[in-house]
Design a protein around this motif. Structure first.
Motif: not given
Ligand code: MG
Length: 454
Positions: A447-450, A20-22, A33-35, A190-193, A229-231
């Motif tokens: 609240p972390v995205p698909p 869901e990041d872009a 952007a981190d949707g 994004s916070d995935g990093l 754990h996240d995008n």
């Protein structure tokens, strides 16, 4: 002139089903952007940001960049209004662009605009410096002294945003104007990093790998290695000398030229935005048919100490007083001065008393349910006189998730003297809920995205 060499990548990570990041990489504008939001909402919200970035701006000024973010926000809100399946979608944005020269600003500058917990850093060859502020609940708790930065990093609610695009028609945007120097590396991510690697780990990659794409690929690899754990989305913008002259290689190294926190921007309409709350759900936005107004919180962590009430709140508190002033004014003309003085004194006392009641009514908070979600209200349960309670902070905690023993309390309204205390209760409630839900939720955190790939 300066130029840019850019490396970028958006990676799904190892835990999420989609991305869901872009990201956006233009000639002079770059964004991450981190949707967030179910039903592909996060993907769509982030994509709207990208589309808006692609359209560019007419004038490359910091105000135009802030307006670009505002416009992306409005589009996301509109889109969510059109399609109920998309309600609640939102996104972060961190954006960087080179600004136009002007007589006033002859040197090379970039502008940064930020909302949410994606970040922009600058690396000057030695030190990695975080430029943006995370708009998260835990950062707020850190500022209030309730959490240490170390605790914040491990906190289960570290992803809970206090600001995002798509939440309300207006959004507070932080912005910076910076001098740039040849050799600077701007890292947008994004916070995935940042959830996987600390600043020193990131800096060491930037020191080691001069090629921006190689550096980005290595950062993505390390973030995945550390869990993914996240995008993970990264844009690394290297500043190089342009064709004509080496830019700004001399001169004093005053980097920050201007900095505007969203709340401080002249004309900012803080109402629908939450400078300091949990993220608002989209249906709490004004004009969405709500019967309660979304109230602004006085800035910073000193909410409960401030006597500043903005917007709707102030209107509500003022109107009884001004009505009281207007009606008797005409009658006073016909009265003797003694009676006049008496009436004025009585009015004054009434207004002061009303003000005091209002102040106290409006400076109490309670946690309760609104449309079956846990919210923090400003005011007292049921309201006091004409001071109705308003939703201050909305959470995504549904009634069903609230343990039985808390429900009655929340139905009655659990009162606190300060917003901080109410938020701390909510944070603890979330922790408790997550502890109870733990067996079922081995993979996902709240609240972390698909996902999706851009
Ligand atoms: Mg994320």
């Amino acid at each position: 002139m300066i130029g840019f060499v850019v490396g970028s990548r958006s990676d799904v990570g190892r835990a999420r089903p989609g991305n869901e990041d872009a990201l956006f990489v233009g000639e002079r504008l770059f964004a991450v952007a981190d949707g967030m939001g179910g039903h592909a909402g996060g993907e769509i919200a982030a994509e709207i940001v990208v589309e808006r970035c692609a359209a560019g701006v007419a004038e490359w000024t910091i105000d135009a960049l802030v307006e670009l973010v505002q416009e992306a926000n409005r589009r996301i809100v509109e889109k969510a209004d059109e399609d109920t399946a998309l309600r609640g979608m939102g996104t972060t944005i961190t954006l960087l662009a080179s600004l136009d020269h002007s007589d006033e600003y002859p040197d090379e500058r970039i502008g940064i605009a930020n909302v949410g917990d994606s970040r922009t850093y600058v690396f000057d060859g030695e030190v990695l410096e975080l430029l943006t502020d995370d708009h998260t609940l835990v950062q707020r708790l850190v500022r209030s002294g309730a959490l240490t930065p170390e605790q914040a990093e491990e906190h289960p609610q570290r992803n809970v945003l206090t600001r995002a695009l798509g939440i309300a028609e207006d959004v507070l945007v932080d912005s910076w104007e910076l001098r740039v120097f040849v050799g600077d590396r701007f890292l947008l991510c994004s916070d995935g990093l940042t959830g996987e690697l600390d600043d020193e780990q990131i800096a060491s990659v930037l020191r080691r790998l001069a090629d921006p794409q190689e550096a980005v690929d290595e950062l993505v690899r390390l973030a995945n290695e550390s869990g993914g754990h996240d995008n993970i989305t990264i844009v690394l913008v290297d500043v190089i000398a342009g064709d004509d002259r080496p830019a700004d290689s001399t001169g004093e190294h005053e980097r920050v030229v201007a900095q505007v926190a969203g709340e401080e921007r002249p004309g900012a309409t803080p109402e629908p935005e939450l400078p300091d709350g949990l993220v608002l759900a989209a249906d709490a936005m004004p004009g969405a048919g709500e019967e309660v107004a979304v109230d602004p919180i006085p800035g910073g962590v000193h909410a409960e100490e401030s006597d500043r009430d903005d917007g709707k709140q102030e209107v509500a508190a003022d109107s009884p007083a001004s009505e009281a002033d207007d009606a008797p004014t005409q009658r006073l003309r016909r009265l003797t001065w003694r009676v006049g003085v008496f009436v004025v004194a009585v009015l004054l006392v009434t207004v002061l008393a009303a003000g005091a009641v209002g102040w106290s009514a409006r400076n109490t908070f309670y946690v309760g349910f609104h449309q079956d979600s846990v919210v923090i209200y400003r005011g007292q349960p049921g309201g006091v006189l004409w001071f109705a309670e308003t939703v201050e902070v909305r959470t995504d905690i549904d009634r069903d998730r609230v343990p039985e023993q808390y429900r009655q309390e929340l139905d009655d309204g659990k009162t606190y003297a300060s917003l901080n205390s109410a938020e701390t209760f909510v944070a603890n409630l979330l922790t408790e809920i997550e502890r109870l839900e733990l067996p079922e939720m081995s993979v996902s955190t709240p609240p972390v995205p698909p996902l999706r790939t851009p």
